[in-house]
Scaffold this motif. Structure first.
Motif, mmCIF file in Angstrom:
data_model
loop_
_atom_site.group_PDB
_atom_site.id
_atom_site.type_symbol
_atom_site.label_atom_id
_atom_site.label_comp_id
_atom_site.label_asym_id
_atom_site.label_seq_id
_atom_site.Cartn_x
_atom_site.Cartn_y
_atom_site.Cartn_z
ATOM 1 N N PRO A 1 133.059 63.949 -30.151
ATOM 2 C CA PRO A 1 133.787 65.189 -30.468
ATOM 3 C C PRO A 1 135.231 64.936 -30.920
ATOM 4 C CG PRO A 1 132.518 65.479 -28.459
ATOM 5 C CD PRO A 1 132.384 64.025 -28.842
ATOM 6 N N SER B 1 138.163 64.948 -21.817
ATOM 7 C CA SER B 1 137.569 66.165 -21.237
ATOM 8 C C SER B 1 138.514 67.372 -21.257
ATOM 9 C CB SER B 1 137.100 65.894 -19.804
ATOM 10 O OG SER B 1 138.187 65.439 -19.031
ATOM 11 N N CYS C 1 138.066 68.789 -24.935
ATOM 12 C CA CYS C 1 136.759 68.774 -25.601
ATOM 13 C C CYS C 1 136.052 70.126 -25.457
ATOM 14 C CB CYS C 1 135.899 67.673 -24.985
ATOM 15 S SG CYS C 1 134.278 67.553 -25.761
ATOM 16 N N ARG D 1 132.978 70.601 -25.899
ATOM 17 C CA ARG D 1 131.586 70.409 -25.456
ATOM 18 C C ARG D 1 131.536 69.793 -24.055
ATOM 19 N NH1 ARG D 1 129.141 67.600 -30.705
ATOM 20 N NH2 ARG D 1 127.116 68.063 -29.799
ATOM 21 N N CYS D 2 132.653 69.905 -23.364
ATOM 22 C CA CYS D 2 132.775 69.278 -22.039
ATOM 23 C C CYS D 2 131.740 69.845 -21.050
ATOM 24 C CB CYS D 2 134.195 69.519 -21.528
ATOM 25 S SG CYS D 2 134.486 68.792 -19.928
ATOM 26 N N MET D 3 131.090 68.948 -20.308
ATOM 27 C CA MET D 3 130.093 69.355 -19.290
ATOM 28 C C MET D 3 130.646 68.983 -17.915
ATOM 29 S SD MET D 3 126.913 67.658 -21.346
ATOM 30 C CE MET D 3 127.796 66.173 -21.724
ATOM 31 N N CYS E 1 131.240 65.324 -17.267
ATOM 32 C CA CYS E 1 132.348 64.714 -18.010
ATOM 33 C C CYS E 1 133.634 64.663 -17.182
ATOM 34 C CB CYS E 1 132.635 65.484 -19.291
ATOM 35 S SG CYS E 1 131.192 65.747 -20.320
ATOM 36 N N PRO F 1 132.288 58.147 -19.326
ATOM 37 C CA PRO F 1 131.096 57.713 -20.060
ATOM 38 C C PRO F 1 131.224 56.242 -20.486
ATOM 39 C CG PRO F 1 132.478 59.105 -21.447
ATOM 40 C CD PRO F 1 133.119 59.091 -20.098
ATOM 41 N N CYS G 1 130.428 58.819 -24.945
ATOM 42 C CA CYS G 1 130.338 60.257 -24.694
ATOM 43 C C CYS G 1 129.026 60.538 -23.998
ATOM 44 C CB CYS G 1 130.401 60.994 -26.044
ATOM 45 S SG CYS G 1 130.082 62.741 -25.903
ATOM 46 N N TRP G 2 129.054 61.392 -22.994
ATOM 47 C CA TRP G 2 127.837 61.698 -22.238
ATOM 48 C C TRP G 2 126.790 62.430 -23.068
ATOM 49 C CZ3 TRP G 2 126.980 58.731 -18.501
ATOM 50 C CH2 TRP G 2 127.956 58.356 -17.586
HETATM 51 S S1 SF4 Z 1 131.922 62.886 -22.500
HETATM 52 FE FE1 SF4 Z 1 131.686 63.704 -24.562
HETATM 53 S S2 SF4 Z 1 131.155 65.853 -24.237
HETATM 54 FE FE2 SF4 Z 1 132.003 65.096 -22.344
HETATM 55 S S3 SF4 Z 1 134.196 65.630 -22.455
HETATM 56 FE FE3 SF4 Z 1 133.942 63.553 -23.180
HETATM 57 S S4 SF4 Z 1 133.761 63.745 -25.366
HETATM 58 FE FE4 SF4 Z 1 133.352 65.774 -24.506
#
Ligand code: SF4
Ligand SMILES: Nc1ncnc2c1ncn2[C@@H]1O[C@H](COP(=O)(O)OP(=O)(O)OP(=O)(O)O)[C@@H](O)[C@H]1O
Ligand SMILES: [Mg+2]
Length: 320
Positions: free
Chosen positions: A252, A289, A292, A294-296, A299, A304, A316-317
């Motif tokens: 991302p 994170s 981002c 798309r943060c989960m 994260c 990762p 990235c996860w």
């Molecule tokens: S692991 Fe990927 S999806 Fe999660 S915060 Fe980091 S960049 Fe974003």
């Protein structure tokens, strides 16, 4: 198979921030550069690009920074195990660096010819007149007008573009195997930038020099690089061949960097909201994170790993 010129393994650099505390500014950095290739290193300000370059040349600020971990192999030779004297024999001879500001590497009170001749005589057993010929020839290669007369001038008598050419000529005097260029054109106007970049491309072709090019300019990356390494907050977040990275970015952060690059076919320009966290205030889990979209949940808890698929590396996860 392509030969390796530089191999960096699990590099970590720490800075001392107070009497009892140090922070990592670069962590877990591992990458390989192939002989004769150009690797672009991109990322916002403060991501650790210059520190990585300085670590390779062993030019980190003394007393406040240290190698916490890792190895840096130049054609198999571990630079981290060398003495300061041995390293002086590598710098300028096997690895050269060009900086954003030429005055960092030019002596303001010495004529440019003398600086170049002294640099040559320090490394090679040749006569003064031969050294002068080589210096003039190298300046010619960089496109400096009237080098026979210009070598009698001091750096301040030259324009910014001319100084940059002199610095490049100095860096190339010993035909280094690896050239590290840290934002080599940022201070120059656009036409001179294009000339200097063309020059670097020509040098790579004619001397088979490997180039590590640190830049903010994605246009320059697209034109010059074979592969691109994206750094964020002291880590590699993505590393891929240039076309793959531009056509199919995975991380991302890389997507954000590409979307924030001006393009001719669209007026849309996105900025990545927020700023790079400081090394002393790094978020837990993924360093990106906090910015981002798309943060989960995972994260924010776990970092990762740098995952590799067919030569394309991403941390990235979403892809593990
Ligand atoms: S692991 Fe990927 S999806 Fe999660 S915060 Fe980091 S960049 Fe974003
Ligand atoms: N002398 C120093 N003392 C303490 N911290 C430093 C020092 N030099 C760099 N750092 C820290 O190391 C991190 C990486 O810095 P670096 O200069 O490598 O960034 P960069 O990616 O080259 O940024 P830029 O694009 O602005 O040149 C930053 O967080 C910076 O604050
Ligand atoms: Mg920098």
């Amino acid at each position: 198979m392509a030969e390796t010129i530089l191999q960096v393994e699990d590099l970590e650099i720490e800075f001392t921030v107070s009497k009892h505390r140090s922070v990592s500014v670069v962590q877990g950095l591992s990458f390989i550069m192939e002989k004769g290739s150009t690797l672009a290193v991109v990322g916002e300000s403060g991501c650790g690009k210059s520190i990585t370059a300085k670590a390779i040349l062993q030019l980190l600020p003394a007393g406040i920074s240290r190698f916490a971990k890792g190895r840096i192999l130049l054609d198999g030779l571990d630079l981290t195990g060398l003495s300061a004297r041995e390293m002086r024999g590598i710098r300028g001879r096997r690895i050269s660096m060009i900086f954003q500001e030429p005055m960092t590497s030019l002596n303001p009170v010495q004529r440019i010819g003398r600086q170049m001749i002294e640099a040559l005589l320090a490394h090679r057993k040749i006569s003064g007149s031969r050294a002068k010929e080589i210096a003039i020839d190298m300046l010619k290669k960089t496109g400096l007008p009237d080098p026979e007369n210009r070598i009698r001038e001091y750096p301040h008598e030259l324009s910014g573009g001319m100084r940059q050419r002199v610095m490049i000529a100095m860096a190339l005097l010993a035909s280094p195997e690896l050239l590290i260029a840290d934002e080599p054109t940022t201070a120059l106007d656009v036409t001179i930038q294009a000339q200097i970049l063309k020059l670097l491309g020509d040098i790579k072709q004619s001397m088979n020099t490997s180039i590590m090019l640190i830049t903010h300019d994605m246009g320059v990356v697209a034109e010059m690089a074979d592969s691109v390494m994206v750094m964020y907050a002291g880590k590699i977040v993505e590393h891929a061949p240039v076309k793959e990275l531009f056509h199919g970015p995975l991380h991302p952060y890389t997507e954000g960097l590409l979307k924030s690059t001006p393009r001719l076919d669209t007026e849309e320009l996105h900025a990545i909201e927020g700023t790079v966290p400081s090394p002393s205030n790094m978020p837990k889990g993924c360093h990106f994170s906090t910015r981002c979209n798309r943060c989960m949940e995972r994260c924010r808890k776990e970092e990762p790993p740098l995952y590799t698929n067919n030569g394309h590396r991403v941390s990235c996860w979403l892809y593990v």
